[in-house]
Design a protein around this motif. Sequence first.
Motif, mmCIF file in Angstrom:
data_model
loop_
_atom_site.group_PDB
_atom_site.id
_atom_site.type_symbol
_atom_site.label_atom_id
_atom_site.label_comp_id
_atom_site.label_asym_id
_atom_site.label_seq_id
_atom_site.Cartn_x
_atom_site.Cartn_y
_atom_site.Cartn_z
ATOM 1 N N LYS A 75 11.000 -10.717 -1.720
ATOM 2 C CA LYS A 75 11.550 -12.108 -2.041
ATOM 3 C C LYS A 75 13.018 -11.865 -2.750
ATOM 4 C CE LYS A 75 9.238 -14.181 1.198
ATOM 5 N NZ LYS A 75 9.909 -14.249 2.268
ATOM 6 N N ARG A 76 13.061 -11.281 -3.730
ATOM 7 C CA ARG A 76 13.941 -11.359 -4.488
ATOM 8 C C ARG A 76 15.240 -10.424 -3.960
ATOM 9 N NH1 ARG A 76 15.300 -7.124 -7.717
ATOM 10 N NH2 ARG A 76 13.265 -6.417 -7.825
ATOM 11 N N LEU A 77 14.898 -9.361 -3.285
ATOM 12 C CA LEU A 77 15.941 -8.792 -2.434
ATOM 13 C C LEU A 77 16.300 -9.374 -1.600
ATOM 14 C CD1 LEU A 77 13.974 -5.263 -2.317
ATOM 15 C CD2 LEU A 77 15.950 -5.614 -3.700
ATOM 16 N N GLU A 78 15.788 -10.462 -0.733
ATOM 17 C CA GLU A 78 16.378 -11.293 0.053
ATOM 18 C C GLU A 78 16.987 -12.423 -0.692
ATOM 19 O OE1 GLU A 78 12.907 -13.133 1.931
ATOM 20 O OE2 GLU A 78 12.304 -11.405 3.060
ATOM 21 N N ILE A 115 18.749 -7.582 1.458
ATOM 22 C CA ILE A 115 18.054 -7.830 2.424
ATOM 23 C C ILE A 115 18.610 -9.246 3.022
ATOM 24 C CG2 ILE A 115 16.139 -8.114 3.998
ATOM 25 C CD1 ILE A 115 14.361 -6.677 1.790
ATOM 26 N N GLU A 116 19.566 -8.954 4.230
ATOM 27 C CA GLU A 116 20.154 -10.048 4.864
ATOM 28 C C GLU A 116 19.307 -10.475 6.017
ATOM 29 O OE1 GLU A 116 24.780 -9.081 3.975
ATOM 30 O OE2 GLU A 116 24.127 -8.470 5.972
ATOM 31 N N GLY A 117 18.409 -9.886 6.486
ATOM 32 C CA GLY A 117 17.746 -10.394 7.803
ATOM 33 C C GLY A 117 16.864 -9.359 8.428
ATOM 34 N N TYR A 118 16.190 -9.635 9.329
ATOM 35 C CA TYR A 118 15.135 -8.745 10.082
ATOM 36 C C TYR A 118 15.447 -9.070 11.386
ATOM 37 C CZ TYR A 118 12.779 -9.058 5.666
ATOM 38 O OH TYR A 118 12.412 -9.082 4.245
ATOM 39 N N HIS A 119 15.541 -7.781 12.294
ATOM 40 C CA HIS A 119 16.115 -7.801 13.807
ATOM 41 C C HIS A 119 15.245 -6.779 14.458
ATOM 42 C CE1 HIS A 119 19.584 -9.847 12.153
ATOM 43 N NE2 HIS A 119 19.573 -8.963 11.076
ATOM 44 N N ALA A 120 15.525 -7.173 15.441
ATOM 45 C CA ALA A 120 14.551 -5.995 16.517
ATOM 46 C C ALA A 120 15.813 -5.426 17.132
ATOM 47 C CB ALA A 120 13.903 -6.905 17.829
ATOM 48 N N GLN A 138 0.860 -1.245 0.016
ATOM 49 C CA GLN A 138 -0.029 -0.107 -0.085
ATOM 50 C C GLN A 138 0.688 1.308 -0.048
ATOM 51 O OE1 GLN A 138 -2.574 0.573 3.497
ATOM 52 N NE2 GLN A 138 -3.834 1.934 2.524
ATOM 53 N N LYS A 139 1.849 1.211 0.911
ATOM 54 C CA LYS A 139 2.789 2.409 0.826
ATOM 55 C C LYS A 139 3.484 2.636 -0.277
ATOM 56 C CE LYS A 139 3.663 2.366 5.814
ATOM 57 N NZ LYS A 139 3.556 3.689 6.251
ATOM 58 N N ILE A 140 3.762 1.593 -1.269
ATOM 59 C CA ILE A 140 4.325 2.026 -2.465
ATOM 60 C C ILE A 140 3.676 1.615 -3.692
ATOM 61 C CG2 ILE A 140 6.766 1.311 -1.537
ATOM 62 C CD1 ILE A 140 6.268 -1.383 -3.240
ATOM 63 N N SER A 141 2.288 1.755 -3.518
ATOM 64 C CA SER A 141 1.253 1.784 -4.507
ATOM 65 C C SER A 141 1.527 0.528 -5.513
ATOM 66 C CB SER A 141 1.146 3.029 -5.360
ATOM 67 O OG SER A 141 0.939 4.053 -4.508
ATOM 68 N N LEU A 142 1.532 -0.516 -4.776
ATOM 69 C CA LEU A 142 1.620 -1.703 -5.671
ATOM 70 C C LEU A 142 0.713 -2.861 -5.042
ATOM 71 C CD1 LEU A 142 3.713 -2.680 -7.883
ATOM 72 C CD2 LEU A 142 5.120 -3.615 -6.379
ATOM 73 N N SER A 143 0.213 -3.908 -5.865
ATOM 74 C CA SER A 143 -0.387 -5.055 -5.317
ATOM 75 C C SER A 143 0.260 -5.876 -4.458
ATOM 76 C CB SER A 143 -1.138 -5.614 -6.402
ATOM 77 O OG SER A 143 -0.504 -6.144 -7.302
ATOM 78 N N ASN A 144 -0.197 -6.569 -3.579
ATOM 79 C CA ASN A 144 0.616 -7.673 -2.556
ATOM 80 C C ASN A 144 1.245 -8.639 -3.336
ATOM 81 O OD1 ASN A 144 -0.954 -6.399 -0.690
ATOM 82 N ND2 ASN A 144 -2.072 -8.141 -0.092
ATOM 83 N N THR A 145 1.147 -9.271 -4.220
ATOM 84 C CA THR A 145 1.922 -10.293 -4.906
ATOM 85 C C THR A 145 3.211 -9.762 -5.475
ATOM 86 O OG1 THR A 145 -0.010 -12.023 -5.472
ATOM 87 C CG2 THR A 145 1.997 -12.186 -6.705
ATOM 88 N N PRO A 146 2.936 -8.461 -6.484
ATOM 89 C CA PRO A 146 4.322 -8.219 -7.012
ATOM 90 C C PRO A 146 5.458 -7.670 -5.761
ATOM 91 C CG PRO A 146 2.329 -7.186 -8.088
ATOM 92 C CD PRO A 146 1.978 -8.010 -7.023
ATOM 93 N N CYS A 147 4.598 -6.976 -4.931
ATOM 94 C CA CYS A 147 5.531 -6.405 -3.869
ATOM 95 C C CYS A 147 6.058 -7.569 -3.135
ATOM 96 C CB CYS A 147 4.467 -5.786 -2.864
ATOM 97 S SG CYS A 147 5.522 -4.877 -1.360
#
Length: 160
Positions: free
Chosen positions: A46-49, A54-59, A32-41
Motif C-alpha cells: 500500500k505504501r508503494l502504491e 506502483i502506479e497500477g496493475y495491468h494485464a 510467503q515469497k519474501i518471508s514476511l507475514s501478511n499484514t506488514p507485506c
Amino acid sequence: MENNSQVFDRLDSKILTLMQEDARLTTAELAQKISLSNTPCWRRLKRLEEVGIIEGYHARLNARQLGWGVTAFVHVMLESHHPELGVQFEAAVLALPEVVACHNISGQYDFLLQIVAKDLEGFGEFARNELRRLPGVKELNSSFSLKAVKTEGSLPIPSR
C-alpha cells in the motif's frame, strides 16, 4: 512524480520485482515469497502504491490475437513550439486508442507515437484520417516493427 527511490528497502525491492513478474500474486503469496507475514507485506504494498512507485496493475494482452497485425512508430514534428499547440496535440492523442504510447522527445521531432493497426492499409487510413488532422502536425515519419524482440517493459529495480 518525485524520485521515491530512497523510500524503499531490500524487502520493497523484492516486492517490486515479484509484482512486475506477476501482478496477480495475492498478498499472502507475496508475503510467503519474501518471508514476511501478511499484514506488514500488505502495508508495504500500500505504501508503494501511495508514494506512486506502483502506479497500477495491468494485464498484458496479445496484440495479434486482438487483430492488431501492425505496430508503427511515428515521429511527429509540430508546426511550432508554442506551448498551447503542444497541449492541444497531447489532448488529441489521448483520445486515439490506436496510439498505445506517446512520448515528447528531444531532437528533430517533437513526439514519438507507438500505434497499432489491423494491417498496413488500416495504418494508412489512420495516418490520413487521424494523424494528419492532429493539431499542429507539420511532418510525420513512420517506421514499422518487423519483429518485437523485447516488449516486457519491466523496470530494473535498484537493490538495497
